[in-house]
Enzyme design. Structure first.
Site, PDB file in Angstrom:
ATOM      1  N   THR A  27      24.667  -6.444   5.797  1.00  0.00           N
ATOM      2  CA  THR A  27      24.695  -7.867   6.142  1.00  0.00           C
ATOM      3  C   THR A  27      25.252  -8.748   5.041  1.00  0.00           C
ATOM      4  O   THR A  27      25.885  -9.772   5.320  1.00  0.00           O
ATOM      5  CB  THR A  27      23.284  -8.347   6.511  1.00  0.00           C
ATOM      6  OG1 THR A  27      22.404  -8.095   5.422  1.00  0.00           O
ATOM      7  CG2 THR A  27      22.778  -7.632   7.750  1.00  0.00           C
ATOM      8  N   CYS A  28      24.989  -8.403   3.780  1.00  0.00           N
ATOM      9  CA  CYS A  28      25.437  -9.292   2.701  1.00  0.00           C
ATOM     10  C   CYS A  28      26.932  -9.213   2.475  1.00  0.00           C
ATOM     11  O   CYS A  28      27.495 -10.028   1.754  1.00  0.00           O
ATOM     12  CB  CYS A  28      24.695  -8.964   1.404  1.00  0.00           C
ATOM     13  SG  CYS A  28      22.996  -9.559   1.442  1.00  0.00           S
TER      14      CYS A  28
END
EC number: 2.3.2.-
Length: 1003
Positions: free
Chosen positions: A969-970
């Protein structure tokens, strides 16, 4: 034919010019001499010649007018007399002077006591003078291009050059009048006047007898620079004449006002005792079209009765009263010429002198003329429609040379340019903006379509007008050119930014507070189109400077000037949307790293000299779009962090991140506990969040999903930290909170951290919250967003007719958040009626948004600004701040595809990638947002990423078609197996969508 009255005569002499067809054009008189200008442009003189004022080779006086031989070969257009000197203006504006010159009144470069022969004033060579007026020992001249010159004695400030200026033997520009479109100059004994084309009167010099009509408690006896005369402002003055110590003005309505010394009754028959300032001459019997003052008398032509009348001591008196003397006993209005004296003729012009009066006439074909004989003065050159037509049609060389001269004169002179577009002002009207900007825009457009005209105008603006803009003028009319210039398309051309737009801005930047305040007032009342033209011109100049400028000292100066000026326009703006000031190109061409360096230098005062001249763009955030503002916010945060490290070196060893370690099952509890212990310094660091037993913060953290999850929990109605007035509505702070106020402080910190870390959150507050964060007042419209039924009800209260509102049986007492509240003391007994309904609605809105939540909101506010810098945030608009925090729920999905990148054997034409995008675009909007949540940890995109964010695709060799997609996600990475069928691709996407929450371990 003309009439004259000489000293000692009681009746007029009726004279002919002599040669057939030759008429008297003009007469001028000094103390004891006269000049007569005839229609063949020859000048005759008579009277005393003790000081050479007759211009004759011999020094004898003469009673009979004799030609001035030295002027015979010259085409003289006008003459004027001082006490003992004479001036003539010849063809093409050349000026000659003769007579007494010990005070410099001849303007020939020396204080020559006597000059018997006309001498050319060399200082005015090359300047076309169109008007000249002589005082006792000084002279004034007005040039074709609107400049005023003065020379001679300056004992009382009559030259208008300033207090410390001595007498001048060379004509000097009266700089205080630069840029003002003038209609007339007039010189008196020791005072002077100028009249603008809009009817404003400017006076200077002696006011010992009140001849300047100054008003106020402490009236000055002398004024050394031109001063706008307030007492004449609303009289619609069209002509001014000055005597030795008095002044008369003529108005559009045909009235005459006089002021100053009245030692000989020259003001009016019955002067009001003790009254100073302009007094209307009464009992004159009709409307006046011409006036003239001599030293101690005033004459007027009353065109409605056909009379020429006189007030004061005319040529028949020989005494020399001073202003201390009482008014003359015989000071009634005297009729010099009656209607019966003018059979088959009418008055053309009147002229007054100390020892002689003259009236010229012309024949009429009937006994009663319907025309009005007015004094016609030469005017400064200005644009009109016939000139525009002539210039555009000028193809022949001769025609074009004449056109070039006219264009050059006008576009090199602020006064002429302003005069070209003046609006007609009605009697008593006081327009703020006296120029027609739309007309100017249309004329400029017509002219600049011709290349040779456009090129010439550019040269004139660059080399003359912009270098001499009247930025220091205290007079409003001189500043009107600053409204006109942006209307010219040449000023808008980016190629001319440095020579035109920047020079324009530089002049504004030099203005004093009074001039700038006037300009701001004008900007505030401009039509939207004109204001937008100005803003776009400045924006283009800023872009050009940043794009092509090198970071030199001159670059810093230029960009600072441009930004300061557009900031002034921004402050004055009342009509343009904020978006009009945004320079969208900045995000692509601006060096944000360099800006961080400048901010750091200034914040730490590392170099006082450099810091004072430095341009810090964060002072001008209104020109940046939202993504750029957010970048500057990050620059500011970095500067604050580094500044603290520099001040406290021991902090260098602290971790570079703000680390939070939380349990999924106790997310809020763990987060708030750790935030209570965080130092202010650490709040400015990048946040790294790790879930215990899932992912370590040292490995990069999962901040996006952390923010998504914690705000989802804390804003849930079941959590009861906030109230929801209706199901599905926005949320608001409660009147009776169930949480300690410190919880709202920490919630504010969380909101600040999300913005600082550029992580969007689901924060269902109305726009009112963002207004309050920016110290703006929420409105009824904001209440409609929070509670539409309540907002509509209050709107209906405002819309109620006078007789209907009482039937609602409403009182200044309300029910909100399960609580009855009086909006005013004993409000339950105060009914709402037509008179107080607006107050009721205002207090209702104020209670909900401010009074009821004061304590807990202040805690939230304090927490938010614990992380964020007010000086940066305050330059956001409420809508911008809202978007920066909650992101964009909508997305250009095609752009999202175009922004994507491919690794590990993938490219945009790979069969699996083609399958993915076909399947993705077939998803519903809700499904796409859930996939976004799976990919990034959030179901919306931050504004900073709208143009750039996409998916980073990769595929591990160990993946098979049976594996499901995985995300980091990052980093917006998607591990996508190489699916070979659309059925499997759609199935895999549904797995991702339905499992969009929870953290994915990083390899």
């Amino acid at each position: 034919m003309y009439f004259s009255w000489a000293a000692g005569s009681r009746k007029p002499r009726r004279l002919k010019a002599g040669t057939s067809g030759i008429e008297l054009l003009q007469a001028a008189s000094g103390e004891h001499h006269s000049l007569l200008l005839f229609s063949n442009h020859r000048v005759y003189s008579c009277g005393d010649n003790s000081w050479g004022q007759l211009g004759q080779r011999r020094d004898q006086s003469t009673e009979r007018p004799e030609p001035i031989q030295a002027l015979n070969d010259l085409h003289v257009d006008l003459v004027s007399c001082g006490k003992e000197h004479s001036v003539a203006v010849c063809h093409k504006g050349k000026v000659f002077a003769w007579g007494a010159g010990s005070e410099g009144q001849l303007g020939i470069g020396e204080f020559k006591e006597i000059s018997f022969m006309p001498t050319k004033i060399k200082a005015l060579a090359g300047i076309k003078i169109i008007q000249v007026s002589c005082g006792h020992y000084h002279s004034l001249a007005l040039s074709e291009d609107g400049h005023v010159f003065s020379w001679g004695r300056n004992s009382e400030g009559q030259l208008g050059l300033g207090k410390n200026s001595r007498s001048q033997a060379i004509p000097q520009k009266v700089k205080s009048l630069e840029g003002i479109p003038l209609a007339q100059v007039a010189a008196g004994g020791t005072h002077s006047f100028a009249l603008s084309l809009t009817g404003t009167s400017f006076g200077w010099g002696s006011n010992r007898s009140g001849q300047l009509a100054l008003s106020g408690n402490k009236v000055k006896e002398q004024i050394y620079k031109p001063h706008s005369i307030g007492a004449l402002k609303n009289l619609s003055v069209i002509y001014i004449s000055c005597g030795y110590e008095h002044t008369a003005v003529l108005t559009e309505e045909g009235q005459v006002f006089t002021f100053g010394g009245n030692s000989s009754g020259q003001l009016q028959p019955s002067p009001r005792s003790g009254q100073r300032g302009p007094q209307l001459i009464e009992g004159i019997g009709g409307r006046v079209s011409q006036i003239e003052c001599a030293s101690y008398h005033t004459i007027a032509y009353v065109y409605t009765t056909g009379q020429v009348v006189s007030l004061g001591r005319g040529p028949s008196h020989t005494s020399n009263p001073t202003h201390q003397e009482a008014p003359a006993e015989n000071s009634d209005i005297t009729c010099l010429l009656a209607a019966e004296d003018l059979v088959d003729i009418e008055v053309k012009d009147i002229f007054a002198g100390a020892h002689a009066n003259f009236v010229t006439t012309r024949r009429v074909s009937h006994t009663r003329s319907t025309g009005v004989s007015m004094k016609i003065l030469p005017e400064i050159i200005r644009i009109n429609q016939s000139l525009v037509k002539k210039w555009r049609a000028a193809n022949k060389r001769k025609d074009r040379e004449g056109a070039k001269r006219e264009i050059s004169l006008i576009f090199s002179s602020s006064a002429c340019l302003t005069a070209s577009f003046l609006k007609k002002r009605d009697a008593g009207e006081n327009n703020l903006i006296d120029v027609d900007l739309k007309l100017a825009r249309d004329v400029f457009k017509k002219l600049t379509t011709e290349k040779w005209i456009s090129s010439l105008i550019t040269t004139c603006l660059e080399e003359y007008l912009l270098r001499d803009l009247p930025y220091s003028s205290p007079h409003q009319e001189a500043l009107l050119v600053f409204l006109l210039l942006p209307e010219c398309s040449i000023m808008q051309d980016p190629k001319n930014w440095k020579t035109l737009a920047f020079e324009f801005a530089k002049a504004i930047h030099k203005m004093g507070p009074q001039s700038l305040a006037f300009l701001r007032t004008c900007w505030a009342s401009l039509e939207v189109s004109s204001l937008n033209i100005l803003v776009q011109m400045l924006k283009k100049a800023i872009i050009s400077q940043i794009q092509y400028g090198v970071a030199t000292e001159q670059y810093i100066t230029n960009i600072k000037v441009l930004l300061e000026v557009i900031k002034e326009v921004h402050k004055a703006n009342c009509q343009l949307p904020e978006s009009a000031f945004i320079i969208n190109e900045l995000s692509g061409i601006f060096n944000f790293d360099a800006e961080a360096g400048r901010m750091f230098i200034r914040h730490n005062d590392l170099d006082c000299t450099e810091s004072s001249d430095m341009v810090v763009f964060s002072d001008f955030l209104f020109v940046f779009d939202l993504p750029s503002k957010i970048k500057l916010m990050k620059c500011d945060s970095f500067v604050k962090l580094m500044s603290e490290v520099m001040a406290f070196p021991e902090k260098m060893s602290s971790p570079p991140y703000l680390i939070l370690k939380v349990r999924r099952s106790h997310l809020v509890e763990d987060t708030l506990r750790q935030l209570r212990q965080v130092e202010d310094f650490d709040l400015r660091k990048q946040l790294s969040v790790g879930f215990i037993n899932e992912i370590r913060p040292e490995a990069g953290g999962v901040s996006s999903e952390f923010f998504h999850c914690i705000f989802e929990e804390m804003t849930d109605p079941k959590y009861e930290m906030f109230i929801y007035p209706e199901k599905g509505s926005s949320m608001w702070f409660p009147v009776n909170p169930k949480f300690e106020k410190s919880s709202y402080f920490l919630f504010g910190i969380l909101c600040g951290l999300s913005l600082h870390n550029l992580k969007v959150i689901n924060l269902p507050f109305p726009l009112a919250l963002y207004k309050k964060l920016l110290n703006q007042k929420p409105s009824l419209e904001d209440l409609k967003e929070l509670s539409l039924p309540l907002g509509r009800n209050l709107q209906e209260v405002l819309n109620c007719e006078a007789g209907d509102i009482e039937e609602l049986h409403m009182y200044f007492s309300i029910y909100w958040d399960q609580k009855d509240v009086d909006l005013i003391p004993d409000g339950i007994s105060v009914p709402v009626n037509e008179t107080n309904k607006r107050d009721y609605v205002s207090k209702y809105v104020d209670y909900i948004f401010n009074i009821s939540i004061k304590t807990i909101y202040e805690e939230f506010h304090r927490g938010f600004y614990k992380v964020c810098n007010w000086d940066i945030i305050r330059q956001f608009q409420p809508e911008e701040l809202m978007t920066a925090i909650i992101g964009n729920a909508t997305c250009d999905w095609k752009q999202f595809e175009n922004n994507s990148k491919y690794k590990d054997g993938y490219d945009k034409s790979h069969p699996t990638i083609l399958l993915f995008w076909k399947a993705f675009h077939d998803l519903t909007l809700d499904e796409k947002k859930k996939f976004l949540l799976f990919l990034t940890g959030c179901d919306r995109l931050h504004v900073k990423g709208l143009q750039n964010e996409g998916i980073v695709f990769r595929c591990s060799e160990t993946f098979s078609e049976e594996d499901n997609p995985r995300s980091l996600t990052c980093h917006r990475m998607l591990d996508l197996p190489k699916y070979s069928s659309m059925r499997r691709m759609k199935e895999a996407l549904q797995v991702a969508i339905n499992n969009s929450t929870g953290f994915v371990s990083q390899e």
